[in-house]
Design a protein around this motif. Structure first.
Motif, mmCIF file in Angstrom:
data_model
loop_
_atom_site.group_PDB
_atom_site.id
_atom_site.type_symbol
_atom_site.label_atom_id
_atom_site.label_comp_id
_atom_site.label_asym_id
_atom_site.label_seq_id
_atom_site.Cartn_x
_atom_site.Cartn_y
_atom_site.Cartn_z
ATOM 1 N N PRO A 652 3.229 -6.581 -5.434
ATOM 2 C CA PRO A 652 2.083 -7.465 -5.681
ATOM 3 C C PRO A 652 0.775 -7.035 -5.049
ATOM 4 N N HIS A 653 0.791 -6.033 -4.164
ATOM 5 C CA HIS A 653 -0.459 -5.618 -3.514
ATOM 6 C C HIS A 653 -0.333 -4.187 -3.012
ATOM 7 N N PRO A 654 -1.451 -3.515 -2.701
ATOM 8 C CA PRO A 654 -1.395 -2.140 -2.192
ATOM 9 C C PRO A 654 -0.701 -2.079 -0.831
ATOM 10 N N LYS A 655 -0.159 -0.937 -0.513
ATOM 11 C CA LYS A 655 0.530 -0.784 0.773
ATOM 12 C C LYS A 655 -0.435 -0.880 1.955
ATOM 13 N N ASP A 656 -1.693 -0.566 1.740
ATOM 14 C CA ASP A 656 -2.687 -0.622 2.819
ATOM 15 C C ASP A 656 -3.482 -1.924 2.820
ATOM 16 N N ALA A 657 -3.081 -2.878 1.998
ATOM 17 C CA ALA A 657 -3.806 -4.148 1.947
ATOM 18 C C ALA A 657 -3.745 -4.860 3.298
ATOM 19 N N VAL A 658 -4.806 -5.581 3.624
ATOM 20 C CA VAL A 658 -4.867 -6.373 4.853
ATOM 21 C C VAL A 658 -4.814 -7.850 4.454
ATOM 22 N N PRO A 659 -3.686 -8.530 4.668
ATOM 23 C CA PRO A 659 -3.567 -9.936 4.261
ATOM 24 C C PRO A 659 -4.544 -10.840 5.005
ATOM 25 N N THR A 660 -4.901 -11.938 4.363
ATOM 26 C CA THR A 660 -5.824 -12.883 4.981
ATOM 27 C C THR A 660 -5.143 -13.755 6.026
ATOM 28 N N SER A 661 -3.829 -14.016 5.853
ATOM 29 C CA SER A 661 -3.090 -14.845 6.818
ATOM 30 C C SER A 661 -1.679 -14.291 7.010
ATOM 31 N N PRO A 662 -1.554 -13.105 7.581
ATOM 32 C CA PRO A 662 -0.215 -12.521 7.732
ATOM 33 C C PRO A 662 0.624 -13.299 8.733
ATOM 34 N N SER A 663 1.883 -13.492 8.415
ATOM 35 C CA SER A 663 2.779 -14.197 9.325
ATOM 36 C C SER A 663 3.397 -13.262 10.346
ATOM 37 N N MET A 664 3.350 -11.965 10.078
ATOM 38 C CA MET A 664 3.890 -10.972 11.008
ATOM 39 C C MET A 664 3.108 -9.680 10.873
ATOM 40 N N ALA A 665 3.514 -8.695 11.658
ATOM 41 C CA ALA A 665 2.891 -7.381 11.592
ATOM 42 C C ALA A 665 3.272 -6.689 10.288
ATOM 43 N N ARG A 666 2.513 -5.663 9.946
ATOM 44 C CA ARG A 666 2.812 -4.867 8.748
ATOM 45 C C ARG A 666 4.220 -4.292 8.857
ATOM 46 N N PRO A 667 5.021 -4.387 7.792
ATOM 47 C CA PRO A 667 6.419 -3.931 7.868
ATOM 48 C C PRO A 667 6.539 -2.442 8.180
ATOM 49 N N THR A 668 7.526 -2.105 8.985
ATOM 50 C CA THR A 668 7.842 -0.707 9.245
ATOM 51 C C THR A 668 8.236 -0.035 7.938
ATOM 52 N N GLY A 669 7.773 1.181 7.731
ATOM 53 C CA GLY A 669 8.101 1.924 6.520
ATOM 54 C C GLY A 669 7.143 1.688 5.376
ATOM 55 N N ALA A 670 6.109 0.864 5.584
ATOM 56 C CA ALA A 670 5.182 0.560 4.489
ATOM 57 C C ALA A 670 4.468 1.805 3.981
ATOM 58 N N ASP A 671 4.263 2.783 4.845
ATOM 59 C CA ASP A 671 3.583 4.003 4.410
ATOM 60 C C ASP A 671 4.459 4.871 3.508
ATOM 61 N N ASN A 672 5.745 4.566 3.429
ATOM 62 C CA ASN A 672 6.663 5.396 2.654
ATOM 63 C C ASN A 672 6.728 5.016 1.181
ATOM 64 N N THR A 673 5.922 4.048 0.762
ATOM 65 C CA THR A 673 5.940 3.641 -0.636
ATOM 66 C C THR A 673 4.675 4.103 -1.343
ATOM 67 N N ASP A 674 4.670 3.990 -2.679
ATOM 68 C CA ASP A 674 3.519 4.367 -3.494
ATOM 69 C C ASP A 674 2.987 3.139 -4.224
ATOM 70 N N ASP A 675 1.700 3.115 -4.494
ATOM 71 C CA ASP A 675 1.079 2.004 -5.214
ATOM 72 C C ASP A 675 1.094 2.307 -6.709
ATOM 73 N N LEU A 676 2.239 2.047 -7.336
ATOM 74 C CA LEU A 676 2.428 2.384 -8.739
ATOM 75 C C LEU A 676 3.119 1.262 -9.498
ATOM 76 N N LEU A 677 2.763 1.127 -10.759
ATOM 77 C CA LEU A 677 3.524 0.322 -11.714
ATOM 78 C C LEU A 677 4.545 1.254 -12.350
ATOM 79 N N TYR A 678 5.819 0.888 -12.259
ATOM 80 C CA TYR A 678 6.884 1.704 -12.841
ATOM 81 C C TYR A 678 7.334 1.096 -14.166
ATOM 82 N N VAL A 679 7.515 1.951 -15.164
ATOM 83 C CA VAL A 679 7.956 1.509 -16.489
ATOM 84 C C VAL A 679 9.118 2.384 -16.935
ATOM 85 N N TRP A 680 10.214 1.721 -17.281
ATOM 86 C CA TRP A 680 11.408 2.399 -17.826
ATOM 87 C C TRP A 680 11.461 2.083 -19.312
ATOM 88 N N VAL A 681 11.559 3.123 -20.128
ATOM 89 C CA VAL A 681 11.458 2.966 -21.570
ATOM 90 C C VAL A 681 12.644 3.625 -22.266
#
Length: 756
Positions: A652-681
């Motif tokens: 739902p959002h980029p990995k580097d997004a800064v939430p307006t009201s985060p309930s916790m710290a940024r999750p460990t491993g967040a840098d290991n993902t990509d900001d992509l929409l995946y489509v299987w056809v």
């Protein structure tokens, strides 16, 4: 885990997952070797001490297992990836990072890290959940030093550290055929002509006096590349795409014997034997330029992909092009085709891991609905992961009643001993009594006529005995006393070298084989390592999973991390299972309803383990369509007839997004993902496929069969459509259901999944 998990019994790697939110996993008693091991001296690296480890890993960026593990090999591996910390654990494991993570990474006495390294018994390689840690201040990713320990794996040095991956017992034992085309680790794609500049595969490279195709595949997979090419008998080159015009019509140019096994072929003088670990091959033909729309100011950089003609009945390499309507965004990547299933013997079974702990309000009719949806997707049964709650036996009884009424769907028990307890003889007897209750039920899953049985964990069980091995031997005698013959495939997180001699187990469920560690795509090294350790007399169950994200605060289950779930993970893993169907019979999907860890494929029901914050509004049942397509190929060796299908998933959002009201710290491993929409056809015939995320829109001209594409994420709705002969035949638009945002309220690395 946090909640129960669906299974497709497939091999897992060395990483461990805490899947049950209602039971924080105990680390148990740490076993120790009393003999003192030497602290190795490594040029450029300093010994830091003995550190604790945990499920979410103290050093989480990258990892590997190698039965020739030494301090030099681990530091060289981490150095080559650019990390400044290297940790060794459990004799043959290596972990890398540039910081100590989590709460488990506290220092312990050196005596806690006294396991012998597999590759040098005089060196210390950690212990049970203990890391022997070294650090360096060098920037090793670009190092050209001739030092044995700082030379990176991308150099052509013949130093011990740079070449020791090629001598790994686990990796070399998987290639037993004398033909270049029959590696069991990856799919062979033929002989290609190379050139001096630029290289055909221009990623990482290495050279070894012990080179084999398997060694090269392991090296490239560890570097994050899907293609591996061997050349000149001893050289290895990596990449993610290849010029299809360079493929040769014969193997004549690829005739050099491998330095690591003269019975195998390793290319020739400027010729490459090319292998793909993903079962597909990306094509970047110099004659097939992609086009760009008039509104774009630069050419699309998307790559097209094709299934090589050597492993499928038709080739798609000439029919793929891409167009982007935004200069700032192009296709993330694409992969065309699916692997041809190898011939296999034995009965294949695909299960899904079902968390009984998340079924408090279930009735028999609820179970029947789950069974109906799973069965329609080609899933043969559920692994019922159960714990100590007093109400769970009633839910298990309802499940068996529903499966019995169905008539074909099967169940088996997965004893979560982190919850049930396994310290006393009474604990063992209670477990056996539950097994006995359903052993003769017509809905009981079996393997070779034996009652299928599994666990989550078990390496810390004692059952009143002296060791965990003695404990499970005792458990086995209690089953025998009741004349219950089981096929026992536990998921124990122990030294895999002990599996072949553990007479109480019939095989092993490789829990962690379902996700990659670090930022690289998932490979099959964990599968081959486990199968090699188990030997020919024991079975193997592989794990399959679509994703992993958990977001529990320190005041609850204290789990806040993700594993990389990119690269069309569910489809990629199913294709890996199909490619290896001649090597094992069981696979387990993780999971059906583990909402807390975000890998559920079933419907979101009422009994969530306080995971509503990241699961509500994030349906996953569309992933069942992906499983439905691949399941027959794994079980029978044949794909179903192709009909037009679209399945999309996005965070739902980029990995580097800064939430307006985060309930916790940024999750460990967040840098290991990509900001992509995946489509299987899946296409029944050639068509144009268009995918959109916000204002980013990319179109491909694709051939019949399986295609996987991705688009850079952007704010707005997501969608896709199939256009054939000018008419839209399938389409999806998330407007009103899902919006990708750059400014989220809180962190959420779960996926929204939809289909058309």
């Amino acid at each position: 885990m946090f909640s129960q998990i669906a299974i497709i019994a497939l091999a897992a790697m060395s990483t461990v997952v805490d899947a049950h939110p209602h039971n924080a996993r105990s680390k148990g008693n740490v076993s120790r070797h009393v003999d003192k091991r030497a602290i190795a001296t490594v040029s450029g690296w300093t010994y830091s001490g003995c550190y604790g480890d945990a499920w979410n890993r103290t050093l989480a960026a990258s990892s590997k297992s190698d039965d020739n593990m030494t301090v030099q090999l681990c530091t060289s591996y981490c150095s080559g990836l650019g990390y400044t910390l290297a940790g060794l654990e459990s004799k043959n494991q290596c972990f890398c990072d540039s910081q100590i993570r989590g709460t488990a990474g506290t220092k312990y006495a050196d005596s806690d890290c006294s396991y012998q390294c597999k590759g040098d018994t005089s060196q210390a390689c950690g212990g049970n959940w203990r890391l022997t840690v070294y650090n360096t201040t060098k920037s090793s990713s670009t190092s050209t030093s001739s030092s044995k320990t700082s030379t990176t794996l991308t150099s052509t040095s013949t130093s011990k550290a740079a070449t020791s991956t090629s001598t790994s017992k686990a990796t070399t034992s998987t290639t037993t055929s004398k033909a270049a085309t029959t590696s069991s680790v990856a799919t062979y794609y033929g002989c290609y002509a190379d050139q001096s500049s630029p290289r055909l595969l221009s990623g990482a490279n290495t050279e070894s006096t012990s080179m084999t195709p398997s060694t090269c595949q392991t090296f490239c997979s560890g570097k994050g590349y899907s293609l591996a090419g061997v050349s000149y008998g001893k050289q290895c080159y990596c990449g993610n795409s290849i010029d299809s015009t360079k493929k040769q019509s014969s193997e004549t140019g690829c005739s050099y014997a491998c330095t690591g096994n003269s019975a195998l072929k390793c290319g020739g003088f400027y010729y490459l034997n090319v292998y793909s670990s993903s079962g597909t091959i990306a094509i970047t033909s110099s004659s097939a330029a992609s086009t760009t729309s008039a509104s774009s100011t630069s050419k699309s950089s998307s790559t097209t992909t094709s299934k090589a003609s050597s492993t499928t009945s038709s080739s798609f390499s000439a029919s793929t092009s891409a167009t982007t309507t935004s200069a700032a965004a192009a296709a993330g990547s694409s992969a065309i085709g699916a692997p041809n299933p190898p011939s296999a013997t034995g009965t294949k079974q695909l299960f899904a891991h079902h968390m009984v702990g998340n079924t408090y309000s279930y009735t028999q009719s609820t179970w029947a609905d789950d069974i109906s949806q799973a069965s329609a997707a080609g899933i043969d049964g559920f692994a019922l992961n159960y714990g100590s709650d007093s109400w769970q036996p009633s839910r298990i009884a309802d499940a068996y009643a529903a499966a019995k009424a169905d008539g074909s769907f099967k169940l088996f028990l997965s004893m979560d001993v982190t919850s049930l307890g396994c310290s006393s003889t009474n604990d063992a007897q209670n477990l056996v009594n539950t097994v006995a209750t359903y052993a003769n039920n017509t809905a009981q899953a079996k393997v070779g006529g034996k009652v299928l049985l599994s666990t989550f964990a078990g390496e810390n069980c004692k059952f009143g005995q002296g060791s965990y091995q003695d404990a499970w031997n005792y458990f086995d005698t209690l089953l025998a006393a009741k004349s219950i013959n089981v096929y026992f495939v536990p998921a124990v997180f122990a030294d895999i070298s002990t599996f072949s001699s553990s007479t109480w187990m019939d095989g092993e469920f490789n829990w962690n084989s379902g996700w990659p560690m670090g930022g690289s795509p998932l490979g099959t090294y964990s599968d081959t390592s486990y199968m090699s350790a188990l030997g020919s007399s024991k079975g193997y169950m592989a794990a399959v999973s679509p994703a992993f994200f958990t977001y529990y605060s320190p005041s609850s289950y204290n789990k806040n991390w993700i594993y990389r779930s990119d690269d069309w993970l569910l489809a990629r893993r199913m294709e890996q299972m199909i490619s290896q169907r001649n090597l094992f019979d069981l696979a387990e999907i993780i999971s059906w309803n583990d909402y807390g860890e975000s890998h559920y494929i079933g419907p979101i029901r009422a009994d969530q383990p306080n995971s509503q914050g990241w699961t509500n509004g994030m349906p996953h049942t569309a992933w069942l369509e992906v499983i439905k397509y691949y399941a027959p190929a794994f079980k029978t060796g044949s794909y179903p007839s192709a009909n037009d299908q679209l399945v999309l998933w996005s965070r739902p959002h980029p990995k580097d997004a800064v939430p307006t009201s985060p309930s916790m710290a940024r999750p460990t491993g967040a840098d290991n993902t990509d900001d992509l929409l995946y489509v299987w056809v899946v296409l029944k015939s050639a068509a144009t496929v268009t995918a959109s995320s916000g204002n980013n829109t990319v179109s491909w001209n694709l051939g019949a069969g399986v295609n996987k594409v991705s688009v850079k994420s952007a704010a707005g709705s997501i969608g896709a459509k199939i256009i054939r002969n000018g008419a839209t035949v399938k389409s999806y638009d998330s407007t009103g259901s899902f919006t990708y945002t750059n400014t989220p309220t809180d962190y959420n690395f779960n996926y929204f999944v939809a289909s058309a």
